[in-house]
Design an enzyme around this catalytic site. Sequence first.
Site, PDB file in Angstrom:
ATOM      1  N   GLN A 180       1.305   6.811  -5.306  1.00 20.52           N
ATOM      2  CA  GLN A 180       1.807   7.632  -6.540  1.00 20.52           C
ATOM      3  C   GLN A 180       2.791   6.526  -7.205  1.00 20.52           C
ATOM      4  O   GLN A 180       3.612   7.211  -8.021  1.00 20.52           O
ATOM      5  CB  GLN A 180       2.658   8.660  -5.765  1.00 20.52           C
ATOM      6  CG  GLN A 180       1.895   9.784  -5.271  1.00 20.52           C
ATOM      7  CD  GLN A 180       2.558  10.474  -4.041  1.00 20.52           C
ATOM      8  OE1 GLN A 180       3.053  10.064  -3.200  1.00 20.52           O
ATOM      9  NE2 GLN A 180       2.686  11.951  -4.654  1.00 20.52           N
ATOM     10  N   THR A 181       2.737   5.197  -7.303  1.00 22.14           N
ATOM     11  CA  THR A 181       3.349   4.599  -8.122  1.00 22.14           C
ATOM     12  C   THR A 181       2.775   3.536  -8.821  1.00 22.14           C
ATOM     13  O   THR A 181       1.934   2.623  -7.993  1.00 22.14           O
ATOM     14  CB  THR A 181       4.851   3.857  -7.436  1.00 22.14           C
ATOM     15  OG1 THR A 181       5.154   4.870  -6.872  1.00 22.14           O
ATOM     16  CG2 THR A 181       5.672   3.037  -8.239  1.00 22.14           C
ATOM     17  N   CYS A 221     -15.631   0.798 -14.041  1.00 19.36           N
ATOM     18  CA  CYS A 221     -15.860   2.012 -14.105  1.00 19.36           C
ATOM     19  C   CYS A 221     -14.535   2.951 -14.104  1.00 19.36           C
ATOM     20  O   CYS A 221     -14.254   3.611 -13.198  1.00 19.36           O
ATOM     21  CB  CYS A 221     -16.506   2.566 -12.496  1.00 19.36           C
ATOM     22  SG  CYS A 221     -17.407   4.048 -12.743  1.00 19.36           S
ATOM     23  N   CYS A 265     -20.122   0.664 -18.857  1.00 19.51           N
ATOM     24  CA  CYS A 265     -21.314   0.772 -18.276  1.00 19.51           C
ATOM     25  C   CYS A 265     -22.291  -0.432 -18.411  1.00 19.51           C
ATOM     26  O   CYS A 265     -23.184  -0.928 -17.644  1.00 19.51           O
ATOM     27  CB  CYS A 265     -22.261   2.173 -18.422  1.00 19.51           C
ATOM     28  SG  CYS A 265     -21.329   3.539 -17.760  1.00 19.51           S
ATOM     29  N   TYR A 269      -7.763   6.012   4.089  1.00 17.35           N
ATOM     30  CA  TYR A 269      -8.210   5.063   3.204  1.00 17.35           C
ATOM     31  C   TYR A 269      -7.271   3.844   3.779  1.00 17.35           C
ATOM     32  O   TYR A 269      -7.885   2.636   3.786  1.00 17.35           O
ATOM     33  CB  TYR A 269      -7.389   5.489   1.879  1.00 17.35           C
ATOM     34  CG  TYR A 269      -7.304   4.013   1.254  1.00 17.35           C
ATOM     35  CD1 TYR A 269      -8.148   3.373   0.574  1.00 17.35           C
ATOM     36  CD2 TYR A 269      -5.806   3.862   0.879  1.00 17.35           C
ATOM     37  CE1 TYR A 269      -7.916   2.179  -0.107  1.00 17.35           C
ATOM     38  CE2 TYR A 269      -5.406   2.477   0.037  1.00 17.35           C
ATOM     39  CZ  TYR A 269      -6.552   1.885  -0.221  1.00 17.35           C
ATOM     40  OH  TYR A 269      -6.046   0.768  -1.047  1.00 17.35           O
ATOM     41  N   GLU A 273       0.941  -1.289   0.083  1.00 16.99           N
ATOM     42  CA  GLU A 273       0.147   0.005   0.127  1.00 16.99           C
ATOM     43  C   GLU A 273       0.915   1.212  -0.102  1.00 16.99           C
ATOM     44  O   GLU A 273       0.444   2.315  -0.710  1.00 16.99           O
ATOM     45  CB  GLU A 273      -1.028   0.121   1.290  1.00 16.99           C
ATOM     46  CG  GLU A 273      -2.077  -1.105   0.878  1.00 16.99           C
ATOM     47  CD  GLU A 273      -3.033  -0.585  -0.054  1.00 16.99           C
ATOM     48  OE1 GLU A 273      -3.232   0.461  -0.721  1.00 16.99           O
ATOM     49  OE2 GLU A 273      -3.956  -1.555  -0.369  1.00 16.99           O
ATOM     50  N   LEU A 315      12.209   3.564  -6.514  1.00 13.97           N
ATOM     51  CA  LEU A 315      10.542   3.804  -6.330  1.00 13.97           C
ATOM     52  C   LEU A 315      10.357   5.362  -6.321  1.00 13.97           C
ATOM     53  O   LEU A 315       9.125   5.774  -6.502  1.00 13.97           O
ATOM     54  CB  LEU A 315      10.104   3.315  -5.293  1.00 13.97           C
ATOM     55  CG  LEU A 315       9.823   1.566  -5.341  1.00 13.97           C
ATOM     56  CD1 LEU A 315       9.634   1.064  -3.927  1.00 13.97           C
ATOM     57  CD2 LEU A 315       8.378   1.360  -6.029  1.00 13.97           C
ATOM     58  N   GLY A 316      11.331   6.138  -5.913  1.00 11.92           N
ATOM     59  CA  GLY A 316      10.955   7.592  -5.811  1.00 11.92           C
ATOM     60  C   GLY A 316      10.086   7.978  -4.552  1.00 11.92           C
ATOM     61  O   GLY A 316       9.657   7.166  -3.816  1.00 11.92           O
ATOM     62  N   TYR A 317       9.751   9.315  -4.213  1.00 17.07           N
ATOM     63  CA  TYR A 317       8.778   9.715  -3.270  1.00 17.07           C
ATOM     64  C   TYR A 317       9.450   8.789  -1.999  1.00 17.07           C
ATOM     65  O   TYR A 317       8.604   8.220  -1.408  1.00 17.07           O
ATOM     66  CB  TYR A 317       7.274   9.256  -3.549  1.00 17.07           C
ATOM     67  CG  TYR A 317       6.922  10.100  -4.815  1.00 17.07           C
ATOM     68  CD1 TYR A 317       6.592  11.223  -4.735  1.00 17.07           C
ATOM     69  CD2 TYR A 317       6.510   9.198  -5.586  1.00 17.07           C
ATOM     70  CE1 TYR A 317       6.115  12.027  -5.846  1.00 17.07           C
ATOM     71  CE2 TYR A 317       6.122   9.759  -6.751  1.00 17.07           C
ATOM     72  CZ  TYR A 317       5.864  11.453  -6.982  1.00 17.07           C
ATOM     73  OH  TYR A 317       5.344  11.840  -8.158  1.00 17.07           O
ATOM     74  N   ASP A 340     -10.620   4.780  -1.771  1.00 18.12           N
ATOM     75  CA  ASP A 340      -9.179   5.185  -2.695  1.00 18.12           C
ATOM     76  C   ASP A 340      -9.946   5.843  -3.669  1.00 18.12           C
ATOM     77  O   ASP A 340     -11.091   6.338  -3.922  1.00 18.12           O
ATOM     78  CB  ASP A 340      -8.568   4.086  -3.031  1.00 18.12           C
ATOM     79  CG  ASP A 340      -9.050   3.157  -3.913  1.00 18.12           C
ATOM     80  OD1 ASP A 340     -10.271   3.316  -4.432  1.00 18.12           O
ATOM     81  OD2 ASP A 340      -8.503   2.234  -4.470  1.00 18.12           O
TER      82      ASP A 340
HETATM   83  S1  SF4 Z   1     -22.765   2.283 -14.772  1.00 18.86           S
HETATM   84 FE1  SF4 Z   1     -21.000   3.091 -15.657  1.00 18.86          FE
HETATM   85  S2  SF4 Z   1     -20.725   4.963 -14.615  1.00 18.86           S
HETATM   86 FE2  SF4 Z   1     -22.365   3.792 -13.168  1.00 18.86          FE
HETATM   87  S3  SF4 Z   1     -20.843   2.691 -11.828  1.00 18.86           S
HETATM   88 FE3  SF4 Z   1     -21.366   1.351 -13.521  1.00 18.86          FE
HETATM   89  S4  SF4 Z   1     -19.553   1.932 -14.810  1.00 18.86           S
HETATM   90 FE4  SF4 Z   1     -19.520   3.570 -13.344  1.00 18.86          FE
END
Ligand code: SF4
Length: 344
Positions: free
Chosen positions: A10-11, A155, A162, A88, A5, A48-50, A106
């Site tokens: 950032q990597t 998503c 979707c 998180y 984690e 790895l930086g940072y 996250d």
């Molecule tokens: S329907 Fe589309 S926008 Fe809505 S949670 Fe699913 S992938 Fe994301």
Amino acid sequence: MLVSEFMLQQTRVETVLRYYDGFLAAFPDLHALAAASEDDVLRAWQGLGYYGRARRLRALAQVVRERWGGELPEDAARLRELPGVGPYLAGAVASIAFGRREAAVDGNVRRVLGRLFDLDTPSPARLERLAARLLDPRRPGDWNQALMELGATVCRPRAPRCAACPLAAWCRAHRRGRVKQRPAARRRAAPAEVERATLVRVRDGRVALERRPPGGLLGGLYGFPGEDLPAGAGEAAARRALSDAWGAPPAALAAWPPYRHVFTHRAWTVRPFLWAEAGGAEAGTGAGRTQRKRAAGAGASEAGASEAGLLWLGRAELAAAPLPRAFEPLRRVLLEGSRDILLM
Ligand code: SF4
């Protein structure tokens, strides 16, 4: 889990995979990490930086050893008190490692929730509340990981899938045709531009590095000495600045090609200058800190004024030194470049 984690902040995953096993082999548990020197931890983190993450991880191990006998607390509130642990990470560790009923928001979960509830700029607190409300109390760790995975693979920030999404029937942004606008992108300030006049000072097969002060940019790491100048200052100004600050005769400074290095909040144009000195009293004294006092007052040697706090590193020491990525091009030239500046 903690190590991955910290590394993943950032990597990218592909980069982390190259370092993860080696780090765990060096520090197989929190006891080993707590007992390690900062240099050893930074060395294992190199690439790895940072580096602040590596220092915080070691500090965390030490707090856990002192306060909890080396056993990580299971409770999210206690986890949050540890160095480098935010909401998180506390929620992720508590739910995934210990089965506690804690949400973990996250970047991926933020996007899923923002779209699911059609939110423009939801505050972290609101997202936490929504995530806690949705949490499956029987399998909180699996639930959190499923939401993160949904955000990473379905998503997605661009081109969300979707049609394949199990949440489509409940998704407000999808229903309202606002998926692409949700949540609104967080505006990131452009990094501040700085010109970094940088001294590559070589003497008798050794190069001078300094340890940057703790805290701040690259705090506690080794670095080439230098001066920050305003953006666009140019070669002549950089030469002057190094000459003033380090006592280098301007004519002895040979300009190397400048290059850019971008940090999160700052962008450097690094202007390196080689100062290849003839052998001096300090030459060949090893990587130890030079003891010469910072000179003061009239008559003091200008070169002497620049000695305090420098570390003179030979070839093997430079190769092993924990050096920020910003200086990697210079290290490469010194270790692999033209013969007259190769180190011993
Ligand atoms: S329907 Fe589309 S926008 Fe809505 S949670 Fe699913 S992938 Fe994301």
